[in-house]
Structures are given as C-alpha cells and as structure tokens.
Design an enzyme around this catalytic site. Sequence first.
Site, PDB file in Angstrom:
ATOM      1  N   ASP A   1       0.925  -1.255   0.164  1.00 38.77           N
ATOM      2  CA  ASP A   1       0.039   0.150  -0.094  1.00 38.77           C
ATOM      3  C   ASP A   1       0.782   1.073  -0.002  1.00 38.77           C
ATOM      4  OD1 ASP A   1       0.894  -0.027   2.540  1.00 38.77           O
ATOM      5  OD2 ASP A   1      -0.774   0.231   3.303  1.00 38.77           O
TER       6      ASP A   1
ATOM      7  N   TYR B   1       2.916   4.848   0.698  1.00 33.22           N
ATOM      8  CA  TYR B   1       3.389   5.145   2.070  1.00 33.22           C
ATOM      9  C   TYR B   1       2.663   6.073   2.715  1.00 33.22           C
ATOM     10  CZ  TYR B   1       7.932   3.882  -0.362  1.00 33.22           C
ATOM     11  OH  TYR B   1       9.136   3.155  -1.054  1.00 33.22           O
TER      12      TYR B   1
ATOM     13  N   PHE C   1       6.834   1.922  -4.076  1.00 29.41           N
ATOM     14  CA  PHE C   1       8.197   2.099  -3.886  1.00 29.41           C
ATOM     15  C   PHE C   1       8.745   3.622  -4.249  1.00 29.41           C
ATOM     16  CE2 PHE C   1       8.239  -2.573  -4.091  1.00 29.41           C
ATOM     17  CZ  PHE C   1       8.468  -2.762  -2.861  1.00 29.41           C
TER      18      PHE C   1
ATOM     19  N   HIS D   1      11.538  -9.286   0.859  1.00 33.38           N
ATOM     20  CA  HIS D   1      11.246  -7.957   0.770  1.00 33.38           C
ATOM     21  C   HIS D   1      12.492  -6.841   0.797  1.00 33.38           C
ATOM     22  CE1 HIS D   1       9.299  -4.111   1.311  1.00 33.38           C
ATOM     23  NE2 HIS D   1       8.191  -4.488   0.697  1.00 33.38           N
TER      24      HIS D   1
END
Length: 255
Positions: free
Chosen positions: A88, A90, A101, A209
């Site tokens: 989702d 920031y 990102f 991740h």
Amino acid sequence: MRYAISECYHILWNYISKQVGVNLKTLINNDWQEVLNSEFDKPYYEKLREFLVEEYNTQTIYPEMHHIYQAFEWTPFSKTKVVILGQDPYHEPNQAIGCSFAVQPGVTIPPSLRNIYKELQDDLGCTPVNHGYLKSWATQGVLLLNSVLTVRRGQANSHKGKGWEQLTDYAIKALSERGKVVFILWGNAAKSKIPLIDQSKNTIISSTHPSPFAARYGFFGSKPFSKANQALLNYNEKEINWQLPERADDEMEEK
C-alpha cells in the site's frame, strides 16, 4: 461561505467519484480504462467508493486523490512489460505518489528503496541517485503497482480489505492473460499473488522484501533487474534502462 454537512458530503462525493471510477475517462487516459471499466460497476467497488468518501472527508489519506491511479496513468496496459508489486502507499506526509516504492522529489529516500538502489548497483552497476522519483521506469513499461491504492496517514494497511485488492488482482490477471510480462514480487504479500499469474506465458522473479528487516535474507544478491531484462529479451522486447536520471527534475520535465 460555509456549507452544511450534507452539502460537504455531496461535493466530496462528486469529486471522489470522478477520481475513483465514475468518470474514469478524465483520469486514466489510456487503455487501462477499457481493461478496468467493468470493475467499476460492481458492488464491491460501490462500497469502496462510499468508504473513500468518508475517509477523505474525516481522515488524512494518501496519496492525494488525483494521484490514486498514477501507476496506471504512467504505464498503459499495452505498454506494460514489468510489474513491481507493492502493498500500500507510504503513509507519512509528502511521500506517496500512487506508485509502489516511489516517492515525491525532495523527499528522503525510504529504507526499502535505498536497498533497491543498492541491489541495482550490485546487479547492473547503476549509480544510486538521491531521489526516489521512479517515473523513468514507469514510462518504459514498469508498472509500479500497489495492491491497495490508498492509506490513512500513519496507519499502514489501514485500507486493506476494503476492495482495492479485487481491483488490482483483476489488473494482474488481465496482464497475465495478455502474457509476456515480468512480475517482480518482493516479500510474502507480493508472492501471495503468484496463483493469479500464468507462468507458462509470463515470468516471475521473487525474493524477500527489500526492507531493512528482510533484505539480507534473500533480496540482496537476487539480481532481479538483470533477470527481468533477460526475460524481456527472451520475449523479443526491449530491455529496461534501470539507470534513473540524476535529478528528479529531469523526469518531471519529460512529457
């Protein structure tokens, strides 16, 4: 002039409706409109829209409404060659721009993106930049898609389970059906989408991740960028130039 509460809700409803689907033509000016259009008439999306009206009226929500579909806007369906899937947006001020990102120019680069830059340098020798504005990737065909497209300030995953996942899952399945797409899946949440992807027609590149908590356990050394480019060559597609412009301004000036 001050509006009554009912009038405020009516004004906000009209604006959000235009942003999240009722008048999609004015927002996504490419072929994603046709791909996603059938989803906007479904009951789950009506509930999502009602939820967003309440949220944007009573909470601080990211990204700004006109950036909700930025990932789709920058990377048309027919031009998508690579998907980098996030969770989702920031959830801190001045960060989210509607793309996984990526952050706005002038914002401190988040830790996960710093690790992405480190791996990119080790993988392809690309020089890390001092911004997190990833538009040059998007315009080359890298869809920077989050599974959930909105979030409350300071509350990660606060809009999880409200309907966005159905829409983005549909987008993933549509790309999978089209074929010749490289899906880069980092972390368990992204890898949970593997069943949506036809691996006989597409390529999956996965690892842990890039967050500071997980990067050392499989992300570093995974070489996702060179692997993605090799897969594109196998599909007779042009490689991605993963080197970002030195200045974010250079990307913002591009049409």
